[in-house]
Design a protein around this motif. Structure first.
Motif, PDB file in Angstrom:
ATOM      1  N   THR A 101       0.803  -1.224   0.000  1.00 46.46           N
ATOM      2  CA  THR A 101       0.000   0.000   0.000  1.00 46.46           C
ATOM      3  C   THR A 101       0.836   1.273   0.000  1.00 46.46           C
ATOM      4  O   THR A 101       0.331   2.343  -0.337  1.00 46.46           O
ATOM      5  CB  THR A 101      -0.925   0.014   1.231  1.00 46.46           C
ATOM      6  OG1 THR A 101      -0.136  -0.085   2.429  1.00 46.46           O
ATOM      7  CG2 THR A 101      -1.907  -1.162   1.177  1.00 46.46           C
ATOM      8  N   ILE A 298      -4.823  -6.305  -3.845  1.00 47.75           N
ATOM      9  CA  ILE A 298      -6.090  -5.583  -3.983  1.00 47.75           C
ATOM     10  C   ILE A 298      -6.812  -5.501  -2.638  1.00 47.75           C
ATOM     11  O   ILE A 298      -7.350  -4.452  -2.269  1.00 47.75           O
ATOM     12  CB  ILE A 298      -6.984  -6.266  -5.039  1.00 47.75           C
ATOM     13  CG1 ILE A 298      -6.380  -6.071  -6.434  1.00 47.75           C
ATOM     14  CG2 ILE A 298      -8.405  -5.711  -4.991  1.00 47.75           C
ATOM     15  CD1 ILE A 298      -7.103  -6.822  -7.531  1.00 47.75           C
ATOM     16  N   LYS A 301      -5.099  -2.824  -0.512  1.00 45.68           N
ATOM     17  CA  LYS A 301      -5.408  -1.478  -0.990  1.00 45.68           C
ATOM     18  C   LYS A 301      -6.868  -1.129  -0.724  1.00 45.68           C
ATOM     19  O   LYS A 301      -7.188   0.010  -0.350  1.00 45.68           O
ATOM     20  CB  LYS A 301      -5.114  -1.371  -2.484  1.00 45.68           C
ATOM     21  CG  LYS A 301      -3.636  -1.437  -2.837  1.00 45.68           C
ATOM     22  CD  LYS A 301      -2.897  -0.174  -2.414  1.00 45.68           C
ATOM     23  CE  LYS A 301      -3.239   1.026  -3.281  1.00 45.68           C
ATOM     24  NZ  LYS A 301      -2.424   2.213  -2.922  1.00 45.68           N
ATOM     25  N   ILE A 313      -8.211   0.374  -8.389  1.00 49.18           N
ATOM     26  CA  ILE A 313      -6.935  -0.097  -7.856  1.00 49.18           C
ATOM     27  C   ILE A 313      -6.097  -0.734  -8.956  1.00 49.18           C
ATOM     28  O   ILE A 313      -4.884  -0.482  -9.068  1.00 49.18           O
ATOM     29  CB  ILE A 313      -7.170  -1.099  -6.707  1.00 49.18           C
ATOM     30  CG1 ILE A 313      -7.797  -0.382  -5.509  1.00 49.18           C
ATOM     31  CG2 ILE A 313      -5.873  -1.780  -6.299  1.00 49.18           C
ATOM     32  CD1 ILE A 313      -8.250  -1.317  -4.405  1.00 49.18           C
TER      33      ILE A 313
END
Length: 366
Positions: A101, A298, A301, A313
């Motif tokens: 992230t 994913i 995030k 994303i």
């Protein structure tokens, strides 16, 4: 779910015996329905081969009887297997999530630990952020992942009959693990959302690092949906991961006993069998990490930011970064994790009188 570790616990409806009895009942009734399926096959006396397999061996490749007590023990073993291992590697998970992230700052594993060490509180305080939701969430996941895998593996084996269950055993492993993980992720998702938000929120956001306040912060801002918005990508990460984890493990164990430890599984000591379990789990874990890493990024995030969705994303990071950022840390983490999970699971099974998982099946009939 967690008081269910006591097999005699009756304080709530969601105890291990309750789950085991429910799915054992499903399994016991399945052969009746399977008798109506052409694929089940019939013997001369009219009894289905699926029913025979279910009564005598439960699967085409196991000599143990899989009853309610067996499933309950596997569920408890799953709690210890997943809960303890994920909690133990929380510091590595913190670094991995922040590499996903915030890759501009957390450029590598050693760099990540260096940053944690230089923050107030040091590595211990900063590396254990999210420990409790990790322990609770993955304990719940383990109960369903391992326990229901045994159930669904038996259900599908009985449905297709022992010969097809043996011949197409890899597909049985894949289907059983996918079905189990579907339910396991529903149990995991709320705690996973809390854990990731704790580990990845910016310092200025002042996100709580205690479980109760963290849950309240999410639900007050986003409602209960805030705890489950990561469920779809979690399925995308965990179901392929678990399919590889179980199918690869089963076949690697089989390979070891057919090509390396050729004297027969029962002729080796329990310590040797548990060594095979760990090695097979580690090898399976490497494949798991590669397959599930894009979806894992994913999830990290998505839980970090309340705005945007999966498409945003993917567009922001690109497929290459999704597949590679933090992958080295994840391979090391998941390889070790998976090996330890299988070792703990099988150690518990041995301690309660069950056999270790997997092994060379009987020779195919010509």
């Amino acid at each position: 779910l967690f008081c269910a570790a006591r097999l005699d616990c009756t304080c709530c409806a969601f105890s291990v015996p309750a789950f085991a009895a429910m799915f054992s009942s499903l399994y016991q009734n399945l052969p009746t329905a399977a008798a109506m399926l052409p694929s089940a096959g019939r013997k001369a006396d009219g009894e289905t081969t699926a029913l025979t397999a279910a009564r005598k061996t439960a699967t085409a490749y196991s000599s143990e009887v899989h009853d309610t007590a067996y499933y309950a023990k596997c569920m408890v073993g799953g709690i210890f297997s997943c809960g303890l291992t994920h909690a133990a590697i929380t510091p590595m998970d913190v670094v991995k999530c922040r590499m996903q992230t915030n890759p501009e700052v957390y450029t590598g594993v050693f760099k990540g630990f260096s940053i944690l060490g230089n923050m107030p509180g040091g590595v211990i305080a900063n590396g254990t952020v999210g420990f409790l939701p990790t322990l609770l969430g993955y304990s719940a996941q383990g109960l369903f992942k391992f326990g229901l895998y045994e159930v669904f593996k038996d259900v599908y084996s009985a449905a297709v009959g022992p010969e097809n269950a043996f011949k197409y055993r890899t597909y049985v492993f894949l289907a059983g693990s996918a079905s189990a993980e579907f339910f396991a992720d529903i149990a995991l998702c709320p705690m996973e959302a809390v854990k990731v938000r704790m580990q990845t929120s910016a310092a200025e956001a002042k996100f709580p690092t205690s479980l109760g306040p963290a849950i309240s912060r999410i639900t007050e801002a986003e409602g209960v949906n805030g705890l489950y918005k990561g469920l779809t990508p979690l399925w995308g990460r965990q179901i392929p991961y678990t399919m590889v984890k179980f199918a690869a493990f089963e076949r690697v164990v089989e390979f070891f006993y057919k090509n390396v430890f050729t004297a027969g599984k029962e002729n080796y000591s329990k310590s040797t069998q548990l060594g095979v379990t760990f090695a097979s789990g580690y090898i399976a874990g490497v494949f798991c990490a590669i397959v599930s890493h894009p979806a894992d990024t994913i999830v990290s995030k998505l839980n970090q930011n309340s705005e945007g969705g999966i498409g945003a994303i993917v567009k922001e990071m690109g497929m290459w970064n999704l597949a590679t950022k933090g992958l080295a840390a994840r391979i090391f983490m998941i390889g070790t994790l998976t090996g330890l999970q299988w070792w703990i699971y099988d150690t518990f099974k041995v301690a309660v009188g069950l056999k270790t998982s997997g092994g060379a099946p009987p020779a195919e009939k010509k």
